[in-house]
Write a protein that holds these residues in place. Sequence first.
Motif, mmCIF file in Angstrom:
data_model
loop_
_atom_site.group_PDB
_atom_site.id
_atom_site.type_symbol
_atom_site.label_atom_id
_atom_site.label_comp_id
_atom_site.label_asym_id
_atom_site.label_seq_id
_atom_site.Cartn_x
_atom_site.Cartn_y
_atom_site.Cartn_z
ATOM 1 N N ILE A 294 -8.403 -9.399 13.384
ATOM 2 C CA ILE A 294 -9.732 -9.997 13.286
ATOM 3 C C ILE A 294 -10.778 -8.898 13.080
ATOM 4 N N CYS B 185 -8.475 -12.605 9.864
ATOM 5 C CA CYS B 185 -9.840 -13.129 9.886
ATOM 6 C C CYS B 185 -10.812 -12.031 9.474
ATOM 7 N N HIS C 240 -8.756 -16.311 7.027
ATOM 8 C CA HIS C 240 -10.158 -16.683 7.186
ATOM 9 C C HIS C 240 -11.077 -15.675 6.506
#
Length: 527
Positions: free
Chosen positions: A411, A436, A465
């Motif tokens: 992330i 992400c 994402h």
Amino acid sequence: GQWDRATSASFRHVCKNWLHDHDAFLPILQPRFMQWSPIKDRFPNISRFTFDYWRRLDTKLGGKGSESNTDYYCNLHSLEGLSYLRQLSLTGTDFSVCYQNFAYLQMFTTLTSIDLLDCSNVTDSTLEGISTLTGLVSLRIELGSHVDRQFTTKGVAHLNKLELLTSLHLQGCKWVAEPELASDGLTSADQALYSLSQLTALTSFGFAETDYAGCLITSIGLRILGNMINLTSLNLHGACFFSDDGLSTLSALVSLTSLNLYACVQVEDTDLIGALLACTGLTDLNLTYCKEITDTGILFLSTLTSLTSLVLDCENVTNVGLRALSRTKSKLVNLEIDGCFQITDEGISSLSTLTSLTSFLLGSCKHVTDVGINALLSATKGLRKLEFRECECVTFEGVPNLGSLTSLEIIYCKNINDIGLREISCIGCIRNLSLCGGPTGFPKISDEGIANLSAISSLTCLKLHELENITIFGLRESLLEMTILTTLDVCGCLNLTFNGLNSLKRSTGLKLHYNHCYDFFAQKKKA
């Protein structure tokens, strides 16, 4: 036709047209009155029932042909006759219109567990109604950050009638001063704790607060907590302590195995040591946002012999603290290090002695590079779950093989590139992979990098994402080789079109999530 075998039912209201879109559930309704028919006729063996986000538990239910279709109501009276009902969960309910419903609760003498999550207008009368269910062993009330607490310490006092209660969690109740409090020097949090002091059977207690200024506990409140000697789990998320003795009164909780001090920003090393000095059986400790904890506190933690899970988000912890932790006498299984800004490769490398780790998280450690990560992963071959957040110097180049790894989340690590994804595809039997990009995206990841992931033959769930450079053509080619993939999440990938994703869904049969793609809303409106 198999509903009579069900033991658990959940009715979730996610949009105003829920019933219109799910005609299969309409036979449950009585067409003439648009009310719930007796649930016992459909689910006679139900032991657990959940109403999720049915805003109002009332005696009306909107649906096809009803005058109003903007809100859907259901009622607890419809559960009458469920002789096996043990657990009831209500999420997002507005109790201002359902005062009669808790009168119905009195007939559920078999209930042992109630959860009220994100509910509004929970008042003293609500708690008084719950207190009549003397067979309860578990009660959880979690108010959302947008919900103002409507009940007072007088209402909490009713819960003392629940003599069998072993688990009680009150979260988000905003324990600010109440004008009717007469005792000088006591906060409303102290008063609430005093009201619960007769619940001697409690083994799990949560007094959590999402508003960090809303739960003020003095030495009196801490002494009350210290007298709950049967506690094995204590959650003090967001509490502020005002006591000359620190947390030393909690040392009486010798049976404590789990302690959550999330966002207890005033807790210092001496407080932590004083609280845990006698808690030799502690297995789970959360120190997120405990900014006053330093290497001294971590040195003490290394003496705990039973600790298996530790969450560190302490900005003053350095490599010295991690070296002390590496000499721990316990067998850590889960370790999370987030927001420890001073840590470098040296500190992470020292953790290679923690060979029993199965889950590891590293976040906001901007000085840690692949050197430190590879040193740790080379020694911890039993890792099953890895997560990295905002580690901008981590690229995964040269990462060692981890045959046991099943879940990997990356992330906001902006320097991950196509080469790093090629290395990731070889490190284990990954079933769940999440990338992400966040605000900065993954500018160095292209269709070529996604194609590298097709080598992970075990992948069943893939989340991509906010990857700004991948296209529908590259994604389609990669998915052809992911033969057992069942779920694909591409939320926020701006180059993926609504029509392209719909075509992909039809051709692959995947469970697909794609909100906030560039032209998603425009194309959907036209469709």
